[in-house]
Each structure stands twice: as C-alpha cells, then as structure tokens.
Design a protein around this motif. Structure first.
Motif, PDB file in Angstrom:
ATOM      1  N   GLY A   4      23.353 -23.590  39.808  1.00 20.47           N
ATOM      2  CA  GLY A   4      22.696 -23.326  41.074  1.00 20.47           C
ATOM      3  C   GLY A   4      21.623 -24.381  41.280  1.00 20.47           C
ATOM      4  O   GLY A   4      20.692 -24.497  40.479  1.00 20.47           O
ATOM      5  N   TYR A   5      21.771 -25.182  42.322  1.00 24.38           N
ATOM      6  CA  TYR A   5      20.919 -26.359  42.531  1.00 24.38           C
ATOM      7  C   TYR A   5      20.025 -26.113  43.747  1.00 24.38           C
ATOM      8  O   TYR A   5      20.503 -25.874  44.850  1.00 24.38           O
ATOM      9  CB  TYR A   5      21.802 -27.588  42.750  1.00 24.38           C
ATOM     10  CG  TYR A   5      21.116 -28.932  42.645  1.00 24.38           C
ATOM     11  CD1 TYR A   5      20.116 -29.307  43.539  1.00 24.38           C
ATOM     12  CD2 TYR A   5      21.476 -29.842  41.657  1.00 24.38           C
ATOM     13  CE1 TYR A   5      19.498 -30.541  43.448  1.00 24.38           C
ATOM     14  CE2 TYR A   5      20.876 -31.081  41.554  1.00 24.38           C
ATOM     15  CZ  TYR A   5      19.887 -31.431  42.446  1.00 24.38           C
ATOM     16  OH  TYR A   5      19.280 -32.661  42.354  1.00 24.38           O
ATOM     17  N   SER A   6      18.708 -26.186  43.535  1.00 23.69           N
ATOM     18  CA  SER A   6      17.746 -25.977  44.608  1.00 23.69           C
ATOM     19  C   SER A   6      17.042 -27.289  44.951  1.00 23.69           C
ATOM     20  O   SER A   6      16.416 -27.899  44.089  1.00 23.69           O
ATOM     21  CB  SER A   6      16.706 -24.931  44.184  1.00 23.69           C
ATOM     22  OG  SER A   6      15.637 -24.860  45.107  1.00 23.69           O
ATOM     23  N   PHE A   7      17.184 -27.742  46.200  1.00 23.60           N
ATOM     24  CA  PHE A   7      16.460 -28.926  46.663  1.00 23.60           C
ATOM     25  C   PHE A   7      16.135 -28.748  48.131  1.00 23.60           C
ATOM     26  O   PHE A   7      16.832 -28.049  48.860  1.00 23.60           O
ATOM     27  CB  PHE A   7      17.273 -30.204  46.443  1.00 23.60           C
ATOM     28  CG  PHE A   7      18.426 -30.386  47.404  1.00 23.60           C
ATOM     29  CD1 PHE A   7      18.283 -31.162  48.547  1.00 23.60           C
ATOM     30  CD2 PHE A   7      19.650 -29.779  47.163  1.00 23.60           C
ATOM     31  CE1 PHE A   7      19.343 -31.317  49.438  1.00 23.60           C
ATOM     32  CE2 PHE A   7      20.716 -29.939  48.048  1.00 23.60           C
ATOM     33  CZ  PHE A   7      20.559 -30.714  49.191  1.00 23.60           C
ATOM     34  N   TRP A   8      15.074 -29.391  48.576  1.00 25.49           N
ATOM     35  CA  TRP A   8      14.673 -29.336  49.980  1.00 25.49           C
ATOM     36  C   TRP A   8      14.749 -30.756  50.528  1.00 25.49           C
ATOM     37  O   TRP A   8      13.831 -31.548  50.386  1.00 25.49           O
ATOM     38  CB  TRP A   8      13.265 -28.759  50.133  1.00 25.49           C
ATOM     39  CG  TRP A   8      12.883 -28.510  51.562  1.00 25.49           C
ATOM     40  CD1 TRP A   8      11.997 -29.216  52.317  1.00 25.49           C
ATOM     41  CD2 TRP A   8      13.400 -27.473  52.421  1.00 25.49           C
ATOM     42  NE1 TRP A   8      11.926 -28.700  53.586  1.00 25.49           N
ATOM     43  CE2 TRP A   8      12.771 -27.614  53.678  1.00 25.49           C
ATOM     44  CE3 TRP A   8      14.323 -26.450  52.245  1.00 25.49           C
ATOM     45  CZ2 TRP A   8      13.036 -26.763  54.755  1.00 25.49           C
ATOM     46  CZ3 TRP A   8      14.583 -25.605  53.315  1.00 25.49           C
ATOM     47  CH2 TRP A   8      13.943 -25.763  54.544  1.00 25.49           C
ATOM     48  N   ILE A  40      28.833 -26.950  41.333  1.00 23.99           N
ATOM     49  CA  ILE A  40      27.505 -26.946  41.938  1.00 23.99           C
ATOM     50  C   ILE A  40      27.497 -26.052  43.170  1.00 23.99           C
ATOM     51  O   ILE A  40      28.380 -26.153  44.030  1.00 23.99           O
ATOM     52  CB  ILE A  40      27.063 -28.368  42.371  1.00 23.99           C
ATOM     53  CG1 ILE A  40      27.185 -29.358  41.202  1.00 23.99           C
ATOM     54  CG2 ILE A  40      25.642 -28.343  42.919  1.00 23.99           C
ATOM     55  CD1 ILE A  40      26.223 -29.144  40.079  1.00 23.99           C
ATOM     56  N   VAL A  41      26.496 -25.184  43.246  1.00 22.63           N
ATOM     57  CA  VAL A  41      26.277 -24.409  44.463  1.00 22.63           C
ATOM     58  C   VAL A  41      24.818 -24.612  44.859  1.00 22.63           C
ATOM     59  O   VAL A  41      23.906 -24.468  44.039  1.00 22.63           O
ATOM     60  CB  VAL A  41      26.604 -22.910  44.268  1.00 22.63           C
ATOM     61  CG1 VAL A  41      25.812 -22.303  43.128  1.00 22.63           C
ATOM     62  CG2 VAL A  41      26.357 -22.140  45.564  1.00 22.63           C
ATOM     63  N   PHE A  42      24.593 -24.999  46.104  1.00 21.61           N
ATOM     64  CA  PHE A  42      23.246 -25.270  46.589  1.00 21.61           C
ATOM     65  C   PHE A  42      22.603 -23.979  47.095  1.00 21.61           C
ATOM     66  O   PHE A  42      23.233 -23.212  47.841  1.00 21.61           O
ATOM     67  CB  PHE A  42      23.273 -26.327  47.689  1.00 21.61           C
ATOM     68  CG  PHE A  42      23.784 -27.657  47.205  1.00 21.61           C
ATOM     69  CD1 PHE A  42      23.129 -28.333  46.194  1.00 21.61           C
ATOM     70  CD2 PHE A  42      24.928 -28.222  47.763  1.00 21.61           C
ATOM     71  CE1 PHE A  42      23.602 -29.559  45.733  1.00 21.61           C
ATOM     72  CE2 PHE A  42      25.403 -29.443  47.311  1.00 21.61           C
ATOM     73  CZ  PHE A  42      24.742 -30.119  46.292  1.00 21.61           C
ATOM     74  N   ALA A  61      29.111 -26.652  48.326  1.00 19.39           N
ATOM     75  CA  ALA A  61      28.984 -25.235  48.661  1.00 19.39           C
ATOM     76  C   ALA A  61      27.516 -24.844  48.730  1.00 19.39           C
ATOM     77  O   ALA A  61      26.708 -25.259  47.887  1.00 19.39           O
ATOM     78  CB  ALA A  61      29.693 -24.383  47.605  1.00 19.39           C
ATOM     79  N   PHE A  62      27.163 -24.066  49.740  1.00 19.56           N
ATOM     80  CA  PHE A  62      25.808 -23.539  49.902  1.00 19.56           C
ATOM     81  C   PHE A  62      25.872 -22.017  49.856  1.00 19.56           C
ATOM     82  O   PHE A  62      26.827 -21.418  50.336  1.00 19.56           O
ATOM     83  CB  PHE A  62      25.206 -23.994  51.231  1.00 19.56           C
ATOM     84  CG  PHE A  62      24.845 -25.457  51.278  1.00 19.56           C
ATOM     85  CD1 PHE A  62      23.526 -25.861  51.101  1.00 19.56           C
ATOM     86  CD2 PHE A  62      25.817 -26.424  51.503  1.00 19.56           C
ATOM     87  CE1 PHE A  62      23.193 -27.208  51.141  1.00 19.56           C
ATOM     88  CE2 PHE A  62      25.491 -27.774  51.549  1.00 19.56           C
ATOM     89  CZ  PHE A  62      24.172 -28.163  51.360  1.00 19.56           C
ATOM     90  N   ASP A  63      24.828 -21.411  49.299  1.00 21.79           N
ATOM     91  CA  ASP A  63      24.780 -19.955  49.200  1.00 21.79           C
ATOM     92  C   ASP A  63      23.346 -19.499  49.414  1.00 21.79           C
ATOM     93  O   ASP A  63      22.449 -19.863  48.641  1.00 21.79           O
ATOM     94  CB  ASP A  63      25.293 -19.488  47.830  1.00 21.79           C
ATOM     95  CG  ASP A  63      25.619 -17.997  47.799  1.00 21.79           C
ATOM     96  OD1 ASP A  63      24.830 -17.215  48.367  1.00 21.79           O
ATOM     97  OD2 ASP A  63      26.638 -17.626  47.194  1.00 21.79           O
ATOM     98  N   PRO A  67      23.913 -15.892  43.887  1.00 24.09           N
ATOM     99  CA  PRO A  67      25.218 -15.877  43.216  1.00 24.09           C
ATOM    100  C   PRO A  67      25.079 -15.912  41.691  1.00 24.09           C
ATOM    101  O   PRO A  67      24.025 -16.284  41.156  1.00 24.09           O
ATOM    102  CB  PRO A  67      25.875 -17.157  43.727  1.00 24.09           C
ATOM    103  CG  PRO A  67      24.716 -18.076  44.003  1.00 24.09           C
ATOM    104  CD  PRO A  67      23.633 -17.187  44.550  1.00 24.09           C
ATOM    105  N   ASP A  68      26.145 -15.530  41.018  1.00 26.33           N
ATOM    106  CA  ASP A  68      26.173 -15.657  39.562  1.00 26.33           C
ATOM    107  C   ASP A  68      26.234 -17.131  39.192  1.00 26.33           C
ATOM    108  O   ASP A  68      27.097 -17.876  39.689  1.00 26.33           O
ATOM    109  CB  ASP A  68      27.394 -14.942  38.982  1.00 26.33           C
ATOM    110  CG  ASP A  68      27.282 -13.424  39.079  1.00 26.33           C
ATOM    111  OD1 ASP A  68      26.129 -12.930  39.127  1.00 26.33           O
ATOM    112  OD2 ASP A  68      28.322 -12.754  39.119  1.00 26.33           O
ATOM    113  N   ILE A  69      25.333 -17.575  38.331  1.00 21.03           N
ATOM    114  CA  ILE A  69      25.305 -18.969  37.892  1.00 21.03           C
ATOM    115  C   ILE A  69      25.038 -19.011  36.390  1.00 21.03           C
ATOM    116  O   ILE A  69      24.531 -18.057  35.803  1.00 21.03           O
ATOM    117  CB  ILE A  69      24.231 -19.792  38.633  1.00 21.03           C
ATOM    118  CG1 ILE A  69      22.838 -19.165  38.452  1.00 21.03           C
ATOM    119  CG2 ILE A  69      24.575 -19.946  40.109  1.00 21.03           C
ATOM    120  CD1 ILE A  69      21.704 -20.007  39.050  1.00 21.03           C
ATOM    121  N   ASP A  70      25.389 -20.143  35.780  1.00 22.30           N
ATOM    122  CA  ASP A  70      25.129 -20.331  34.355  1.00 22.30           C
ATOM    123  C   ASP A  70      23.789 -21.013  34.108  1.00 22.30           C
ATOM    124  O   ASP A  70      23.203 -20.867  33.031  1.00 22.30           O
ATOM    125  CB  ASP A  70      26.238 -21.184  33.727  1.00 22.30           C
ATOM    126  CG  ASP A  70      27.599 -20.548  33.874  1.00 22.30           C
ATOM    127  OD1 ASP A  70      27.715 -19.335  33.608  1.00 22.30           O
ATOM    128  OD2 ASP A  70      28.550 -21.252  34.285  1.00 22.30           O
TER     129      ASP A  70
END
Length: 350
Positions: A4-8, A40-42, A61-63, A67-70
């Motif tokens: 799960g990747y978080s960026f602005w 990768i899910v953003f 993919a964006f969510d 979501p379930d992530i590792d």
C-alpha cells in the motif's frame, strides 16, 4: 508483496501550480517494484486524474478504503498550517495528512503491518514514536541519515543513465550561462550567497515559486514552469547551482535537481557546505563563494563543446551512479525484508 503506497503528488506531468519534486523519480521507483513482482495499490487520491485530467490507464490501482496489504509505504507528509490541518471539506484543504494518520492508525498501530516511512523532506521528528517500533523502518534520502534510519536516495532510471551521451550533451547550444529550477523553500541564504552574485553578471534564469524576491531585483524569475519543460530548460543552460535547505546540506541530502540538470548536460556546481559535495560532483565543480561561482562559469564558457566539457559531463554522469534506480530498489527491498522478518518473529513469539 502487496504494498500500500501513500504519496501526495503525481505520477505523470501533473499540473504546473503545485510543488512535487517526486515527479522526477516516483514513477520509475514504482514501475521497478512492479517489475520485480510486487503489487502496488495507491492509498491517496488519484491527483493525475482528478486535477490534471491525466488518465494513466489500468497500469495503476487506487483504493480510498483500507485494503488488505502486506506492507505500508509512505512518502511522509507533515502538518502544513492552513492547508492540511484545516477541517476536511473547507476551501483549500488537502487531505493528505489526515489520510496518512488514518493509514498509520489502521496498519502500523492497530495491525502492526510492516511499514516504511520515506522521510523525503526530513520532517519526521528525531524522537518520533515511529522510529522506535521494530516493524517500522524510516528511510532518508541522505548520505548520513539520522541514527537508526536507512539510506534511500532519490532514484534515477537505469535506462536514462545508460543512454546518456556526454559528447552529444556537450555539443548542444547553451545560450544561458546559469539557471535553476526549484522553489524558494528554505533556500534564501544559499541563493543570496552563491546564485545572486553570479546572476548580476551572467545571463541567467530561475524557474519555480519564489514569492519573496525583493532583495534580488536583478534576478530574472520566470515563475513556475511545467514539469515537462524542465529538461528543455536545463538543455539550454550551461551550469546550475545545487541549492538545498540547511537541514539537507548537513546530512548530505541531494534533491532530484542534480539528475534533472546532468541528464540534460547542465553542469552542477555544489556549495562546499553540502556534506559529501565531492560525491555528487567532480571536485573542480565544488564552490565556496559567489565569486567562485562566477569564475567557474566563466571558465566553463571558454571550454564549451570541447573535449574537456565532454569529460566534465561524463564525470557528472558517473557521480549519478549513486542514485541508480536498481541500486536504490535493492536497498529498499533489503529494508522491507528486515521489517517483515522482524514482524514475523514478533508474531511468532506472541
């Protein structure tokens, strides 16, 4: 792993009227992780689509949920008064900070999901609780990161390094002696010391958001320029000065400006106050004063398009090996392996 990747910011060119240095290196990093088999899910808003009208297709993919992530990976956000600290829905509000807090509570705190914090702006407090949790790793884009943190430099794509031709770059006409692209944030002292004196006697230009320029009436400020024009800007410029905030300089943190310039054949001059300056540029391009910037650029004008010019560009390209994408992703995967292993051990002991 599913990350799960978080960026602005943006993956593409984005919009002009916003700061986002990550556009130079974010997408290559993500594409390399995907190429290595990670999913990768953003987890922040799709600003490319919502603000720039840029549909990047089905590659990403964006969510907006949880979501379930590792593993959780965050380009660290911090409170900015009047922007992301205001109530959601108010004019001018951006929800990056609130969303990050939600992600940290859900994944890092509640479920102990392995988490990587990339503190790209050096805004995470030295005494932050996140630095003390075994399943959380902090990465910094510095040669000498905070004790306990890991080095993860801003990456430059392997193919760009491999394709760069110093002879071709040296042959390009460069009508502007001195240029810089970047915003004003915390750069006034060095700008006044190194750039402004040279601007008084050399053809120059500055692109970026510089709202307070009254002390430098002789400097030509262009305002913000579109991201896709940065390479063209540097492609017609002989030299630049690497201007970084003091908190970067003291730990040897270099921004993406260095490879934006060098890959376009623009020679970077590095103030000697930057820790490890000679690891970023050849020794002869390290400067100690504004008058030395003038002398260096005057000398460079005399060797333009010569074999010496080609050699200098080649040396600068070799210094960029430090930022090579495959090398940085190797480092990131090593960090990921460390914290996922520590999490498994912790859960097993429990």
């Amino acid at each position: 792993m599913k990350i799960g990747y978080s960026f602005w910011g943006f993956l593409g060119n984005g919009i002009t009227d916003t700061p986002d240095g990550g556009r130079s290196h974010r997408r290559p990093l993500i594409d390399e992780l995907i190429a290595r088999g990670h999913e990768i899910v953003f987890l922040q808003a799709d600003r490319d689509r919502l603000e720039a009208g840029d549909n990047l297709g089905n590659a990403y993919a964006f969510d907006a949920g949880l979501p379930d992530i590792d593993l959780l990976f965050l380009e660290w956000r911090w409170p900015i008064f009047g922007r992301n600290t205001t109530p959601c829905g108010t004019p001018g509000h951006t929800c990056d900070f609130h969303r990050q807090a939600q992600l940290m509570r859900q994944y890092a705190l509640k479920h102990k999901v392995p988490t990587v914090i990339w503190d790209k702006d050096r805004q995470l407090r030295a005494d932050s609780i996140w630095r003390r949790m075994p399943h959380v790793a902090v990465c910094e884009a510095a040669l000498d990161p905070t004790p306990g943190a890991h080095r993860l430099l801003f990456p430059v794509a392997d193919r760009l390094l491999d394709q760069a031709d110093p002879a071709l770059l040296a042959s390009a006409p460069r009508d502007i002696a001195l240029g810089y692209v970047g915003n004003q944030y915390d750069r006034d002292d060095w700008f006044g010391t190194y750039f402004a004196p040279a601007a008084a006697c050399l053809e120059h230009r500055v692109g970026g958001k510089w709202p307070n320029t009254a002390r430098w009436p002789h400097v030509t400020f262009l305002g913000r320029i579109p991201f896709e024009q940065v390479a063209r800007f540097y492609g017609g410029t002989l030299a630049t000065v690497l201007l970084v905030p003091g908190r970067y300089a003291e730990v040897g943190q270099m921004t993406q400006r260095i490879f934006e310039a060098v890959l376009a054949g623009c020679l970077p001059l590095a103030p000697d106050g930057i820790r490890g300056a000679d690891r970023f540029v050849p020794t002869e391009l390290v400067v100690r004063s504004g008058s030395q910037v003038i002398r260096k650029i005057t000398d460079l004008q005399t060797i333009a398009r010569s074999n010496r010019h080609v050699h200098l560009i080649q040396e600068c390209l070799e210094r960029l090996e430090l930022f090579r994408l495959s090398r940085q992703v190797d480092a990131l995967e090593a960090v990921m392996a460390t914290i996922t292993g520590s999490t498994a051990e912790h859960q097993g002991a429990a």
